[in-house]
Scaffold this motif. Structure first.
Motif, PDB file in Angstrom:
ATOM      1  N   GLY A  57     -39.770  71.950  67.823  1.00 51.74           N
ATOM      2  CA  GLY A  57     -40.387  72.476  69.042  1.00 51.74           C
ATOM      3  C   GLY A  57     -39.470  72.372  70.243  1.00 51.74           C
ATOM      4  N   PHE A  58     -38.768  71.251  70.348  1.00 52.85           N
ATOM      5  CA  PHE A  58     -37.827  71.049  71.454  1.00 52.85           C
ATOM      6  C   PHE A  58     -36.729  72.100  71.428  1.00 52.85           C
ATOM      7  N   CYS A  59     -36.134  72.290  70.259  1.00 53.62           N
ATOM      8  CA  CYS A  59     -35.019  73.241  70.142  1.00 53.62           C
ATOM      9  C   CYS A  59     -35.479  74.674  70.379  1.00 53.62           C
ATOM     10  N   LEU A  60     -36.566  75.062  69.732  1.00 50.62           N
ATOM     11  CA  LEU A  60     -37.046  76.438  69.903  1.00 50.62           C
ATOM     12  C   LEU A  60     -37.545  76.671  71.326  1.00 50.62           C
ATOM     13  N   GLY A  61     -38.131  75.647  71.930  1.00 56.30           N
ATOM     14  CA  GLY A  61     -38.542  75.758  73.330  1.00 56.30           C
ATOM     15  C   GLY A  61     -37.350  75.988  74.248  1.00 56.30           C
ATOM     16  N   ASN A  62     -36.255  75.290  73.975  1.00 57.29           N
ATOM     17  CA  ASN A  62     -35.045  75.482  74.781  1.00 57.29           C
ATOM     18  C   ASN A  62     -34.400  76.836  74.521  1.00 57.29           C
ATOM     19  N   VAL A  63     -34.455  77.324  73.285  1.00 60.97           N
ATOM     20  CA  VAL A  63     -33.972  78.686  73.008  1.00 60.97           C
ATOM     21  C   VAL A  63     -34.738  79.672  73.881  1.00 60.97           C
ATOM     22  N   LEU A  64     -36.062  79.557  73.887  1.00 58.15           N
ATOM     23  CA  LEU A  64     -36.888  80.463  74.705  1.00 58.15           C
ATOM     24  C   LEU A  64     -36.575  80.303  76.189  1.00 58.15           C
ATOM     25  N   LYS A  65     -36.421  79.066  76.633  1.00 54.40           N
ATOM     26  CA  LYS A  65     -36.126  78.794  78.045  1.00 54.40           C
ATOM     27  C   LYS A  65     -34.865  79.519  78.484  1.00 54.40           C
ATOM     28  N   TYR A  66     -33.790  79.366  77.709  1.00 55.97           N
ATOM     29  CA  TYR A  66     -32.517  79.948  78.125  1.00 55.97           C
ATOM     30  C   TYR A  66     -32.464  81.456  77.902  1.00 55.97           C
ATOM     31  N   VAL A  67     -33.207  81.960  76.938  1.00 56.39           N
ATOM     32  CA  VAL A  67     -33.306  83.412  76.768  1.00 56.39           C
ATOM     33  C   VAL A  67     -34.009  84.016  77.983  1.00 56.39           C
ATOM     34  N   GLN A  68     -35.097  83.399  78.407  1.00 59.64           N
ATOM     35  CA  GLN A  68     -35.833  83.918  79.557  1.00 59.64           C
ATOM     36  C   GLN A  68     -35.066  83.734  80.858  1.00 59.64           C
ATOM     37  N   LEU A  82     -24.704  80.672  75.453  1.00 56.80           N
ATOM     38  CA  LEU A  82     -24.125  79.617  74.634  1.00 56.80           C
ATOM     39  C   LEU A  82     -25.150  78.514  74.372  1.00 56.80           C
ATOM     40  N   LYS A  83     -25.979  78.209  75.370  1.00 56.37           N
ATOM     41  CA  LYS A  83     -27.036  77.205  75.186  1.00 56.37           C
ATOM     42  C   LYS A  83     -28.059  77.684  74.165  1.00 56.37           C
ATOM     43  N   VAL A  84     -28.398  78.961  74.197  1.00 53.23           N
ATOM     44  CA  VAL A  84     -29.320  79.525  73.202  1.00 53.23           C
ATOM     45  C   VAL A  84     -28.764  79.286  71.803  1.00 53.23           C
ATOM     46  N   LEU A  85     -27.503  79.615  71.620  1.00 55.19           N
ATOM     47  CA  LEU A  85     -26.878  79.454  70.307  1.00 55.19           C
ATOM     48  C   LEU A  85     -26.772  77.986  69.905  1.00 55.19           C
ATOM     49  N   HIS A  86     -26.463  77.126  70.864  1.00 56.84           N
ATOM     50  CA  HIS A  86     -26.338  75.701  70.565  1.00 56.84           C
ATOM     51  C   HIS A  86     -27.681  75.128  70.117  1.00 56.84           C
ATOM     52  N   TYR A  87     -28.746  75.434  70.857  1.00 59.78           N
ATOM     53  CA  TYR A  87     -30.068  74.935  70.458  1.00 59.78           C
ATOM     54  C   TYR A  87     -30.515  75.548  69.133  1.00 59.78           C
ATOM     55  N   ALA A  88     -30.114  76.773  68.857  1.00 62.03           N
ATOM     56  CA  ALA A  88     -30.427  77.383  67.559  1.00 62.03           C
ATOM     57  C   ALA A  88     -29.693  76.638  66.444  1.00 62.03           C
ATOM     58  N   LEU A  89     -28.460  76.224  66.690  1.00 62.76           N
ATOM     59  CA  LEU A  89     -27.727  75.431  65.703  1.00 62.76           C
ATOM     60  C   LEU A  89     -28.405  74.092  65.435  1.00 62.76           C
ATOM     61  N   ILE A  90     -28.886  73.463  66.495  1.00 58.48           N
ATOM     62  CA  ILE A  90     -29.594  72.194  66.321  1.00 58.48           C
ATOM     63  C   ILE A  90     -30.898  72.437  65.563  1.00 58.48           C
ATOM     64  N   ALA A  91     -31.571  73.545  65.852  1.00 61.04           N
ATOM     65  CA  ALA A  91     -32.795  73.894  65.117  1.00 61.04           C
ATOM     66  C   ALA A  91     -32.500  74.096  63.636  1.00 61.04           C
TER      67      ALA A  91
END
Length: 105
Positions: A57-68, A82-91
């Motif tokens: 949830g944390f990672c996907l939430g951050n993906v959404l945050k930085y996409v928006q 880059l943050k979107v991709l980084h959080y996706a990697l952690i996910a």
């Protein structure tokens, strides 16, 4: 050097969308996050969140945050992507860890 980059060099893939260079840039970005102020100790806050079982949830939430946020805060900020991709990697890491743990139960 990552296995993806080694494989790309060996196969001579002619990337159409600059993937090779962007993979290197993403690796450089991820590497830089380990030098930032919030990672000066052995553990980052993300470690604690993952340990509490909230990683997906944390990672996907951050993906959404930085996409928006992209295009809104500081314009079309490459670092947000880059943050979107980084959080996706952690996910992906969380996913793989959970799948592996499910197999061993």
């Amino acid at each position: 050097m990552t296995e993806v980059i080694k494989k790309a060099r060996k196969t001579g893939i002619d990337y159409k969308f600059n993937e090779y260079e962007n993979l290197i840039m993403l690796k450089d970005y991820v590497d830089s996050t380990y030098d930032e102020h919030y990672s000066q100790t052995k553990y980052q806050s993300t470690d604690f969140i993952l340990d509490c079982g909230h990683g997906e949830g944390f990672c996907l939430g951050n993906v959404l945050k930085y996409v928006q946020r992209y295009g809104r805060k500081e314009g079309k900020n490459r670092k947000d992507l880059l943050k979107v991709l980084h959080y996706a990697l952690i996910a992906l890491h969380v996913h793989d860890t959970e799948q592996e743990n499910a197999k061993t139960r």
